[in-house]
Design an enzyme around this catalytic site. Structure first.
Site, PDB file in Angstrom:
ATOM      1  N   ALA A 179       0.981  -1.113   0.207  1.00 10.20           N
ATOM      2  CA  ALA A 179       0.014  -0.145   0.108  1.00 10.20           C
ATOM      3  C   ALA A 179       1.047   1.407   0.094  1.00 10.20           C
ATOM      4  CB  ALA A 179      -1.054  -0.205   1.286  1.00 10.20           C
ATOM      5  N   GLU A 180       1.878   1.278   1.017  1.00 15.58           N
ATOM      6  CA  GLU A 180       2.529   2.639   0.924  1.00 15.58           C
ATOM      7  C   GLU A 180       3.337   2.609  -0.332  1.00 15.58           C
ATOM      8  OE1 GLU A 180       1.647   0.996   5.076  1.00 15.58           O
ATOM      9  OE2 GLU A 180       2.547   0.272   3.258  1.00 15.58           O
ATOM     10  N   ASN A 203       2.827   1.524  -3.323  1.00 19.83           N
ATOM     11  CA  ASN A 203       1.793   1.823  -4.482  1.00 19.83           C
ATOM     12  C   ASN A 203       1.716   3.512  -4.560  1.00 19.83           C
ATOM     13  OD1 ASN A 203       1.507  -0.911  -5.064  1.00 19.83           O
ATOM     14  ND2 ASN A 203      -0.317  -0.760  -3.967  1.00 19.83           N
ATOM     15  N   ARG A 253       2.481 -13.427   6.167  1.00 17.11           N
ATOM     16  CA  ARG A 253       3.270 -12.494   6.510  1.00 17.11           C
ATOM     17  C   ARG A 253       3.876 -12.359   7.964  1.00 17.11           C
ATOM     18  NH1 ARG A 253      -0.759  -7.481   5.512  1.00 17.11           N
ATOM     19  NH2 ARG A 253       1.064  -6.262   4.976  1.00 17.11           N
ATOM     20  N   LYS A 307     -13.476   8.616   0.968  1.00 17.55           N
ATOM     21  CA  LYS A 307     -13.561   8.166  -0.275  1.00 17.55           C
ATOM     22  C   LYS A 307     -14.878   7.483  -0.425  1.00 17.55           C
ATOM     23  CE  LYS A 307      -9.764   6.249   0.963  1.00 17.55           C
ATOM     24  NZ  LYS A 307      -8.822   5.275   1.095  1.00 17.55           N
ATOM     25  N   GLY A 309     -17.270   9.327  -6.043  1.00 15.40           N
ATOM     26  CA  GLY A 309     -16.468  10.284  -5.787  1.00 15.40           C
ATOM     27  C   GLY A 309     -15.840  10.171  -4.398  1.00 15.40           C
ATOM     28  N   ASP A 357      -4.895   3.497  -2.970  1.00 16.72           N
ATOM     29  CA  ASP A 357      -3.476   4.086  -3.162  1.00 16.72           C
ATOM     30  C   ASP A 357      -3.261   5.055  -4.087  1.00 16.72           C
ATOM     31  OD1 ASP A 357      -3.260   2.104  -1.096  1.00 16.72           O
ATOM     32  OD2 ASP A 357      -2.453   0.638  -2.434  1.00 16.72           O
ATOM     33  N   ASP A 395      -1.574  -3.051  -9.207  1.00 18.46           N
ATOM     34  CA  ASP A 395      -1.616  -1.848  -8.109  1.00 18.46           C
ATOM     35  C   ASP A 395      -0.807  -0.654  -8.794  1.00 18.46           C
ATOM     36  OD1 ASP A 395      -2.474  -4.047  -6.674  1.00 18.46           O
ATOM     37  OD2 ASP A 395      -1.396  -3.670  -5.150  1.00 18.46           O
TER      38      ASP A 395
END
Length: 317
Positions: free
Chosen positions: A34-35, A37, A105, A224, A229, A257, A293
């Site tokens: 995520a970060e 991306n 993980r 979000k 939108g 992201d 991604d």
């Protein structure tokens, strides 16, 4: 650095066939986090971004570093851990319209991050520290690392942008919620989705979600709303921005992201809140039109072209 972040990036294995994983034999793989991306999305737009993390001292870890660095993100403070492996996850497409994700993980190198892995001068000289709710949920030491990074940012006047990006499988319902709310209270700008607002504040009303974020101390909240939108609320203004229409969504994963990259770019350029949120909506939409991604994240020219609706031939010759 314009934006720095910390978090886990892994290798994603995706089956080429639809159905239960037990029946799949062929897989493709890619780097996903995520970060990173969001940092890659910003790097493609021309900003200086940096990532702090750990990967295993293995082939997957080397691939991640090479891939992220190759996209223009500084990896000077990514450590290779000899005692723990790089994390990975698998995606199962049970039908064309539904999928599941299985993470491997636990005890990964990134889950062993500690405050000592945070380069304080790196954060102190940045414009923005970008965080998600994934990293502090990985382990107690990761939680300590995130809160240490927040302390460094606040002590040096660095703006903190927080995307809750909730992963319920990593969070204890009560403890996890309280931890994320504590981060919300320390951040300047919050980027929740409706489901994340419901998890944190027990409401799906975007106005109430934004109000709760601001009540805790945030100066701005941008909620979000997916294909509808986004809703924004600051101390001076609030309102809705429509989404960019997407005829065919090939891959919704990574849209959030991309949205964050658009919002951060607007903040860095000191654009109006409307223009800032509009950029988020645009990049979020572009991300869904391509499988992967980061593959749909635009450069500056492509973003301007898309937002300005310039007519263009389907095939450039």
């Amino acid at each position: 650095m314009d934006v720095v972040s910390l978090g886990e990036t892994m290798i994603l294995f995706s089956p080429e066939e639809t159905g239960q994983l037990r029946y799949n034999r062929n897989y493709s793989s890619r780097v996903a986090g995520a970060e990173t991306n969001t940092l890659i999305g910003l790097a493609k737009l021309g900003y200086q971004t940096g990532w702090m993390s750990r990967v295993g001292k293995d082939e997957l870890g080397k691939r991640i570093i090479a891939s992220v660095r190759g996209e223009g993100v500084d990896t000077s403070f990514v450590k290779e851990d000899e005692s723990a492996p790089t994390g990975l996850f698998l995606k199962e497409r049970t039908t064309v319209d539904s999928s599941k994700v299985f993470y491997y993980r636990k005890f990964s190198a990134a889950s062993k991050m500690t405050p000592a892995d945070v380069e304080e001068s790196y954060i102190a000289k940045a414009e923005i520290l970008y965080l998600t709710g994934i990293t502090p949920a990985l382990s107690d030491s990761c939680k300590e690392t995130v809160f240490h990074a927040i302390k460094v940012a606040r002590n040096n006047g660095v703006k903190i942008v927080f995307d809750p990006n909730i992963r319920k499988t990593l969070l204890d319902e009560k403890v996890g919620r309280d931890m994320l709310l504590e981060i919300v209270a320390k951040a300047d700008i919050i980027l929740p989705g409706i489901s994340e607002g419901d998890y944190l504040f027990q409401t799906k009303d975007c106005k109430q979600i934004a109000a709760e974020c601001k009540r805790l101390g945030a100066e701005m909240a941008i909620v979000k709303l997916g294909e509808e939108g986004a809703y924004y609320s600051t101390s001076k203004d609030s309102g809705y921005l429509e989404a960019y229409p997407v005829k065919t969504v090939l891959d919704p994963i990574g849209a959030g992201d991309g949205f964050a990259a658009g919002v951060l770019s607007g903040l860095l350029d000191a654009r109006s809140i409307q223009e800032t949120v509009k950029r988020g909506c645009a990049i979020g939409a572009l991300a869904t039109r391509v499988s992967g991604d980061i593959e749909g994240l635009p450069d500056r020219e492509a973003l301007d072209e898309y937002m300005n609706r310039i007519d263009k031939e389907d095939v450039i010759r």
